[in-house]
Structures are given as structure tokens and as C-alpha cells.
Motif scaffolding. Structure first.
Motif, PDB file in Angstrom:
ATOM      1  N   TYR A  57      21.510   3.136   3.514  1.00 40.85           N
ATOM      2  CA  TYR A  57      21.324   3.577   4.898  1.00 40.85           C
ATOM      3  C   TYR A  57      20.728   2.455   5.750  1.00 40.85           C
ATOM      4  O   TYR A  57      21.126   2.234   6.897  1.00 40.85           O
ATOM      5  CB  TYR A  57      20.403   4.797   4.916  1.00 40.85           C
ATOM      6  N   GLY A  58      19.777   1.712   5.170  1.00 38.71           N
ATOM      7  CA  GLY A  58      19.097   0.663   5.914  1.00 38.71           C
ATOM      8  C   GLY A  58      19.976  -0.497   6.309  1.00 38.71           C
ATOM      9  O   GLY A  58      19.638  -1.247   7.231  1.00 38.71           O
ATOM     10  N   ARG A  59      21.098  -0.656   5.649  1.00 37.17           N
ATOM     11  CA  ARG A  59      22.002  -1.757   5.970  1.00 37.17           C
ATOM     12  C   ARG A  59      22.925  -1.450   7.146  1.00 37.17           C
ATOM     13  O   ARG A  59      23.705  -2.302   7.563  1.00 37.17           O
ATOM     14  CB  ARG A  59      22.842  -2.124   4.744  1.00 37.17           C
ATOM     15  N   GLN A  60      22.830  -0.261   7.698  1.00 34.82           N
ATOM     16  CA  GLN A  60      23.768   0.139   8.749  1.00 34.82           C
ATOM     17  C   GLN A  60      23.455  -0.490  10.101  1.00 34.82           C
ATOM     18  O   GLN A  60      24.361  -0.797  10.874  1.00 34.82           O
ATOM     19  CB  GLN A  60      23.793   1.670   8.877  1.00 34.82           C
ATOM     20  N   SER A  61      22.172  -0.681  10.423  1.00 29.26           N
ATOM     21  CA  SER A  61      21.790  -1.237  11.716  1.00 29.26           C
ATOM     22  C   SER A  61      20.329  -1.678  11.649  1.00 29.26           C
ATOM     23  O   SER A  61      19.587  -1.251  10.750  1.00 29.26           O
ATOM     24  CB  SER A  61      21.960  -0.199  12.827  1.00 29.26           C
ATOM     25  N   PRO A  62      19.881  -2.517  12.597  1.00 29.13           N
ATOM     26  CA  PRO A  62      18.466  -2.909  12.614  1.00 29.13           C
ATOM     27  C   PRO A  62      17.530  -1.709  12.707  1.00 29.13           C
ATOM     28  O   PRO A  62      16.477  -1.689  12.076  1.00 29.13           O
ATOM     29  CB  PRO A  62      18.366  -3.794  13.860  1.00 29.13           C
ATOM     30  N   GLN A  63      17.897  -0.705  13.501  1.00 29.17           N
ATOM     31  CA  GLN A  63      17.041   0.471  13.638  1.00 29.17           C
ATOM     32  C   GLN A  63      17.004   1.289  12.350  1.00 29.17           C
ATOM     33  O   GLN A  63      15.954   1.785  11.945  1.00 29.17           O
ATOM     34  CB  GLN A  63      17.525   1.353  14.796  1.00 29.17           C
ATOM     35  N   SER A  64      18.153   1.416  11.708  1.00 25.17           N
ATOM     36  CA  SER A  64      18.167   2.182  10.457  1.00 25.17           C
ATOM     37  C   SER A  64      17.400   1.451   9.362  1.00 25.17           C
ATOM     38  O   SER A  64      16.861   2.081   8.447  1.00 25.17           O
ATOM     39  CB  SER A  64      19.611   2.455  10.011  1.00 25.17           C
ATOM     40  N   ALA A  65      17.321   0.120   9.451  1.00 26.53           N
ATOM     41  CA  ALA A  65      16.549  -0.642   8.463  1.00 26.53           C
ATOM     42  C   ALA A  65      15.072  -0.268   8.546  1.00 26.53           C
ATOM     43  O   ALA A  65      14.399  -0.120   7.520  1.00 26.53           O
ATOM     44  CB  ALA A  65      16.731  -2.133   8.695  1.00 26.53           C
ATOM     45  N   ILE A  66      14.569  -0.101   9.775  1.00 27.30           N
ATOM     46  CA  ILE A  66      13.166   0.292   9.954  1.00 27.30           C
ATOM     47  C   ILE A  66      12.960   1.721   9.470  1.00 27.30           C
ATOM     48  O   ILE A  66      12.017   2.017   8.754  1.00 27.30           O
ATOM     49  CB  ILE A  66      12.772   0.171  11.431  1.00 27.30           C
TER      50      ILE A  66
END
Length: 233
Positions: free
Chosen positions: A20-29
Motif C-alpha cells: 500500500y505504501g508504494r502507491q503514493s507519497p501520501q500512502s507511504a506516510i
């Protein structure tokens, strides 16, 4: 990821949150924060603290800095929560959170400080803080302080089981990711009613450190820690 974590499958949860975190900068957080909660619920407090701090470093404004609130709780519980040194170390993290909230002009800052003091066994300091509010405290803060002091006084005098049916319903209708207070209150009432066997399943997972507005929120960890001390060798 949460479903896996609450089932005790931390490896599966890590993989899900990583994906999930690799999907976007926001999802990484968000993934770091979520992984922190998964680790915290399973008692992996040092790892949880690290995950929360990583999320904070990526974006101090994420969830209004709540990741620091969680990291402080994780550090506090990573050792003996009754030891002054353990509390002092957690205080350093929490102080960073309070500084951020002060800069944001959070009207509930004093109440949040009092809650932290109360749940870390500094009841007298917590109550004194609310009884001696700054002169410029608005009417909302004054009212909340009065209600909070009354709630803590009632909580301290409780010696009878609560309404088990009502507490059970509240627990069953609360999502697992935010059921900490409802689950703890239900488990506490079950123990007072002498139903110890049912309590064991309710205390396997640790309640997450929410920033809810409940007047009973600060009583959650003292109650939960006592439950574990009473029932676990």
C-alpha cells in the motif's frame, strides 16, 4: 493489513502495508502509521515507535502530529510503565507533540497534557493542571476541565460492575482499530463481575493510543494495565 494484524499475522500485515505504501507519497506516510498501529496492538512497542517516528519525519503535520502522540505511548509501554525513567523518556517525545500543538494554537492543549499525566499515573498533577487553568482559557476549555475532573472523580470511586449489556454492545459495534476504550471498559466490567475467562480474549491485543474526546480516554491504559497485571502471570 489491519485484519492480518488483528489476527496476529504481522508478517502478512507488513507485506500489505508495504504494498500500500508504494502507491503514493501520501500512502507511504499512512502505511507507516498503520504499520505502527499494527505493531503496537501486538505489543511490539519499540518497532511501533520507530514506525510512528518515521511517519512524523516524513510529514509532521500528518494527522495533526498524532504520530508523536502514538510514539510517546509506544516508548512508555516498551519498558516498565511504572518506572519514572521510562515515563521521563516518553515525556521527551510527548513534549515535541505538545510544542507542535502549541504552535497550532490547539485550544485543548492543556486538556491533552492533563490526559497524558493522568494515564501515566500522575493523577494529582493532572487534576491540578485542570484546576489551575491559564487565565486566558476560554469558556469551552473551562467547561471541559470541569467535566473531566468530575469524570475522573467518578471513575476513581467505581467499585461495582457496569451495565454489561450496554458495554458489550458498545464494544461489538466499535471497529477493532478504535475499540480500545470500549473493549477495556467491557473487560473491566467483566472482571468485576467475576467472569475472568472472558476477559483473557479481550486483553490479547493492546488498545491503540487514540486522541478521542471521551472523558474516560485517560482511564483506558491504567485500567488495561491493571487487567493484564491481574490476569497474566
Amino acid at each position: 493489513g489491519y485484519a492480518q494484524a488483528f489476527a496476529g499475522d504481522l508478517d502478512g500485515a507488513r507485506k500489505s502495508f508495504d504494498q500500500y505504501g508504494r502507491q503514493s507519497p501520501q500512502s507511504a506516510i499512512n502505511a507507516l502509521d498503520s504499520l505502527g498501529e499494527a505493531l503496537f496492538a501486538n505489543g511490539k512497542f519499540s518497532e511501533a515507535e520507530n514506525s510512528f517516528l518515521q511517519a512524523y519525519q516524513k510529514d509532521p503535520n500528518f494527522l495533526q502530529g498524532e504520530t508523536l502522540w502514538k510514539a510517546a505511548h509506544a516508548h512508555w509501554l516498551s519498558g516498565d510503565p511504572a518506572q519514572p525513567a521510562q515515563i521521563a523518556a516518553a515525556d521527551k517525545i510527548m513534549d515535541r507533540y505538545f510544542q507542535d500543538r502549541a504552535k497550532a494554537h490547539d485550544p485543548l492543549l492543556t486538556w491533552r497534557r492533563a490526559n497524558w499525566l493522568f494515564e501515566t499515573a500522575r493523577r494529582d498533577q493532572a487534576m491540578s493542571l485542570l484546576m489551575h487553568l491559564p487565565p486566558d482559557s476560554g469558556p469551552q476549555v473551562v467547561e471541559i476541565a470541569k467535566r473531566q475532573l468530575a469524570a475522573w472523580n467518578v471513575s476513581a470511586s467505581e467499585d461495582q460492575p457496569g451495565d454489561l449489556t450496554r458495554l458489550e454492545q458498545a464494544y461489538q459495534h466499535t471497529p477493532p482499530s478504535s475499540d480500545g476504550l470500549a473493549r477495556t471498559l467491557y473487560a473491566d466490567a467483566l472482571l468485576r463481575a467475576g467472569r475472568k475467562a472472558e476477559v483473557m480474549n479481550l486483553i490479547k491485543l493492546w488498545p491503540l493510543p487514540e486522541q478521542g474526546n471521551s472523558l474516560l480516554q485517560a482511564t483506558m491504559y491504567p485500567r488495561f494495565l491493571l487487567l493484564r497485571k491481574t490476569l497474566q502471570p
